[in-house]
Design an enzyme around this catalytic site. Structure first.
Site, PDB file in Angstrom:
ATOM      1  N   ASP A  22       0.855  -1.193   0.000  1.00 30.07           N
ATOM      2  CA  ASP A  22       0.000   0.000   0.000  1.00 30.07           C
ATOM      3  C   ASP A  22       0.881   1.229   0.000  1.00 30.07           C
ATOM      4  OD1 ASP A  22      -2.015   2.103   0.765  1.00 30.07           O
ATOM      5  OD2 ASP A  22      -3.279   0.324   0.892  1.00 30.07           O
ATOM      6  N   TYR A  57     -11.817   5.876 -14.910  1.00 26.46           N
ATOM      7  CA  TYR A  57     -11.947   4.667 -14.084  1.00 26.46           C
ATOM      8  C   TYR A  57     -12.605   3.527 -14.862  1.00 26.46           C
ATOM      9  CZ  TYR A  57     -13.545   1.818 -10.104  1.00 26.46           C
ATOM     10  OH  TYR A  57     -13.801   0.798  -9.218  1.00 26.46           O
ATOM     11  N   ALA A  93     -10.271   2.013 -17.470  1.00 26.75           N
ATOM     12  CA  ALA A  93      -9.252   1.164 -16.847  1.00 26.75           C
ATOM     13  C   ALA A  93      -9.838  -0.171 -16.415  1.00 26.75           C
ATOM     14  CB  ALA A  93      -8.643   1.891 -15.653  1.00 26.75           C
ATOM     15  N   ARG A 110     -12.565   3.272   1.097  1.00 27.42           N
ATOM     16  CA  ARG A 110     -12.204   4.693   1.086  1.00 27.42           C
ATOM     17  C   ARG A 110     -12.649   5.355  -0.212  1.00 27.42           C
ATOM     18  NH1 ARG A 110      -5.861   4.719   2.141  1.00 27.42           N
ATOM     19  NH2 ARG A 110      -6.074   2.881   0.815  1.00 27.42           N
ATOM     20  N   HIS A 154     -48.640 -16.444 -55.303  1.00 26.09           N
ATOM     21  CA  HIS A 154     -48.027 -17.628 -54.702  1.00 26.09           C
ATOM     22  C   HIS A 154     -48.245 -18.803 -55.650  1.00 26.09           C
ATOM     23  CE1 HIS A 154     -47.227 -19.729 -50.568  1.00 26.09           C
ATOM     24  NE2 HIS A 154     -46.454 -20.198 -51.532  1.00 26.09           N
ATOM     25  N   ASP A 194     -51.022 -13.615 -42.707  1.00 19.67           N
ATOM     26  CA  ASP A 194     -50.923 -13.311 -44.140  1.00 19.67           C
ATOM     27  C   ASP A 194     -51.911 -12.202 -44.478  1.00 19.67           C
ATOM     28  OD1 ASP A 194     -50.780 -13.165 -46.866  1.00 19.67           O
ATOM     29  OD2 ASP A 194     -50.932 -15.323 -47.209  1.00 19.67           O
ATOM     30  N   LYS A 195     -51.467 -10.959 -44.333  1.00 21.63           N
ATOM     31  CA  LYS A 195     -52.365  -9.818 -44.466  1.00 21.63           C
ATOM     32  C   LYS A 195     -52.258  -9.132 -45.826  1.00 21.63           C
ATOM     33  CE  LYS A 195     -52.732  -9.064 -39.503  1.00 21.63           C
ATOM     34  NZ  LYS A 195     -52.582  -8.123 -38.366  1.00 21.63           N
ATOM     35  N   LEU A 231     -54.899  -8.248 -51.015  1.00 24.32           N
ATOM     36  CA  LEU A 231     -55.580  -8.922 -52.119  1.00 24.32           C
ATOM     37  C   LEU A 231     -56.746  -9.778 -51.622  1.00 24.32           C
ATOM     38  CD1 LEU A 231     -55.723 -10.135 -55.054  1.00 24.32           C
ATOM     39  CD2 LEU A 231     -53.956 -11.759 -54.303  1.00 24.32           C
TER      40      LEU A 231
END
EC number: 1.1.1.n12
Length: 598
Positions: free
Chosen positions: A43, A167, A170, A202, A390, A496-497, A500
């Site tokens: 320290d 900070y 890091a 601290r 389709h 399926d909207k 048509l």
């Protein structure tokens, strides 16, 4: 090692703990010493902002350890001088087995107010200091074929925190450092892990609320770090979060992602990135990658698919539950008047199940929601609801079908043909459950009116599923259904909207006097007939279906389904009774086995 009472011990080990004069570091040092380790208490003795220096903080902890019967020495060097810190351990005890990089300071400023000094001091202590201490200890650990290293990150680094740009940078950098140290040390039993603590210290005094500050005791985190440093712990490269007597593992995950171009010859455009952005950011299929090689491997797979001119260029998630299954069943004519239909209409029925043709929807909705599967196949043609028909559909059930869940569907253009008056685009899609299990394959053939004469080929490539004409004999069975005038309005609730099927004006634009029934709705009626006649209404016996939509149906008309049984293949055609015209032709259902009712 363990004592006779089962406690984990560190006898003969030397532990270096940086920033050990208070807070977390102090608790680590005391616990290591209590369990038999010789401890270097490092320290510098400065303030939480890195100012000043004092020997007092380290000396107090060393005295505590010695009074309790342990062995410890103090080190007052800055962690930037990591070689000196480790030298203290070597001179005092002759080895270093454990390094806990804990030292840190705070100099909180907003982004704009952070000075060069604020940035450098914080990164020097946290990141550079950890690097220098680790670099100095590493050769000793490798030589003795043993070492345990801890890097200290923070939730601030992982998630960010206002006013802590230095900070947080890091702390996230320490995760990258730990990843590489873990890789380089693994072969010599030098393991490196990350602790992500939340504790009162601290540095955090005055920042955290009092009630939280008082409960975040560093002593509660010390056993987690101590275990990570024990010889019995084999974790390497782990990130462990701990606070208030709780701990968990963190790891980074990566989503499935999205391919941003059809092939290696195509450019990546901003517009295409925008269109698939929801897939880029979708984390529903995220997974953890344990090494950089795994990440590189995934990219190589993508490049191989692009090299072949395709891949999972379009993706979509499809969610469903019993409500969607029941709505679909009603849309194709299932009725409570038929007792055997209850398994498709009542979620609490003991045999509740999906009608297999429900699973044409993931591929269809993928195509409709993105519009890219068709438009990228014909970049010089207009593709919208007014000019698409389709043409054919193939559905294959690969595995057992759930009654709820989320399917991830991958779709790509498989073939394009020039028919003169229009273009034919064949798309393939595969749908997977949340565990990655392949459930369904779809192949859809779409005719785009007016998009032909572009000089393309006329015939399909291998892999386009062929039709099969009905046998030239009387049907083995015939089933008849009357559709409702509201059939299309009900069926479109399944997704399926296409206008048509409900908007008279759109129907006129497409060349019809009135809105027509969805071809896939007619398909659903037809497959119901097959299941009822040859599978005792058991959807589990269904394997696959292939059809051509050869004519329109007006809601309210009556459908006659003619059926021919040839082993487990059921050929069929569907005819409008009122007009005598075929609306589905060249069709068949493959069953896993047959339970005929002839």
């Amino acid at each position: 090692m363990s004592s006779s009472d089962g406690k984990l011990r560190y006898d003969g080990r030397v532990a270096v703990v940086t920033g050990a004069g208070a807070g977390l570091g102090r608790e680590y040092a005391l616990l290591f010493a209590e369990r038999g380790a010789k401890v270097v208490v490092n320290d510098l003795g400065g303030t939480h902002s890195g100012d000043g220096a004092s020997q007092r903080a380290a000396d107090i902890v060393v005295d505590e350890i010695r009074k309790a019967g342990g062995e410890a020495v103090a080190d007052y060097n800055s962690v930037i001088d990591g070689a000196k810190v480790i030298e203290t351990a070597i001179k005092a005890f002759g080895r270093v087995d454990i390094l806990v990089n804990n030292a840190g300071i705070l100099r909180d400023r907003s982004l704009v107010k952070t000075s060069e000094q604020d940035w450098n001091l914080v990164n020097d202590v946290h990141l550079k200091g950890s690097f220098k201490c680790t670099q100095a200890a590493f050769p000793y650990m490798k030589k003795q074929n043993y070492g345990r290293i801890i890097m200290t990150s923070s939730n601030s680094g992982i998630y960010g925190n206002f006013g802590q740009v230095n900070y947080t940078a890091a702390k996230m950098g320490l995760i990258g450092l730990a990843n590489t140290v873990a890789i380089e040390g693994a072969r010599n039993n030098v393991l490196c892990n990350v602790i992500v603590p939340t504790a009162a210290s601290r540095m955090t005094e005055g920042i955290l609320p009092d009630i939280l500050f008082n409960e975040l005791k560093p002593k509660l985190i010390a056993p987690v770090v101590a275990y990570l440093c024990h010889e019995s712990c084999e974790d390497n490269g782990s990130y462990i979060e701990s606070a208030a007597g709780w701990a968990t593992k963190l790891h980074m995950v990566r989503g499935k992602g999205a391919v941003l171009r059809p092939s290696l010859d195509d450019p990546v455009t901003i517009e295409y990135v925008k269109d698939v952005w929801s897939n880029v950011t979708d984390m529903s299929k995220a997974k953890h990658l344990g090494a950089i090689a795994e990440a590189s491997g995934t990219l190589l797979e993508v490049l191989e698919k692009l090299k072949e001119g395709g891949g999972d260029a379009i993706e979509d998630a499809f969610e469903f539950n019993s409500k969607e299954l029941i709505t679909y069943a009603l849309g194709i004519g299932a009725s409570v008047k038929n007792a055997k239909d209850m398994r498709f209409l009542y979620e609490n029925d003991a045999d509740f199940a999906a009608i297999p043709t429900f699973f044409v929807l993931p591929g269809l909705l993928l195509q409709m929601s993105t519009d890219k599967l068709l438009s990228k196949a014909l970049p010089n043609s207009q593709v919208d609801f007014s000019n698409i028909l389709h043409g054919e559909q193939y559905l294959e059930i690969v595995d057992d079908l759930p009654t709820s869940g989320t399917l991830l569907t991958n779709g790509k253009v498989f073939d394009v043909m020039d028919k003169g008056s229009g273009a034919v685009v064949v798309t393939n899609s595969e749908s997977f459950d949340e565990s990655g299990r392949l459930l369904v394959r779809n192949q859809s053939t779409t005719f785009i009116v007016g998009a032909g004469k572009f000089g393309g080929k006329k015939d399909p490539i291998a892999g386009v599923v062929p039709l099969q004409p009905a046998p030239n004999r009387q049907p083995d069975a015939t089933v008849q259904y009357t559709t409702s005038e509201d059939q299309a309005a009900l069926y479109r609730l399944s997704g399926d909207k296409n206008p048509l099927h409900i908007d008279p004006q759109m129907a006129l634009l497409a060349g019809f006097k009135t809105p027509i029934l969805h071809g896939l709705c007619t398909l659903g009626f037809s497959v119901r007939a097959v299941l009822a006649q040859f599978a005792d209404n058991n959807p589990a016996l269904f394997k696959a279906v292939k059809v051509r939509f050869s004519g329109p149906v007006i809601p309210g008309q009556t459908l006659r389904v003619d059926l021919w049984k040839q082993g487990t293949r059921i050929n069929f055609r569907t005819v409008v009774v009122e007009t005598g015209k075929e609306v589905i032709s060249g069709a068949y259902v493959d069953l896993k086995s047959s339970q005929a009712k002839l």
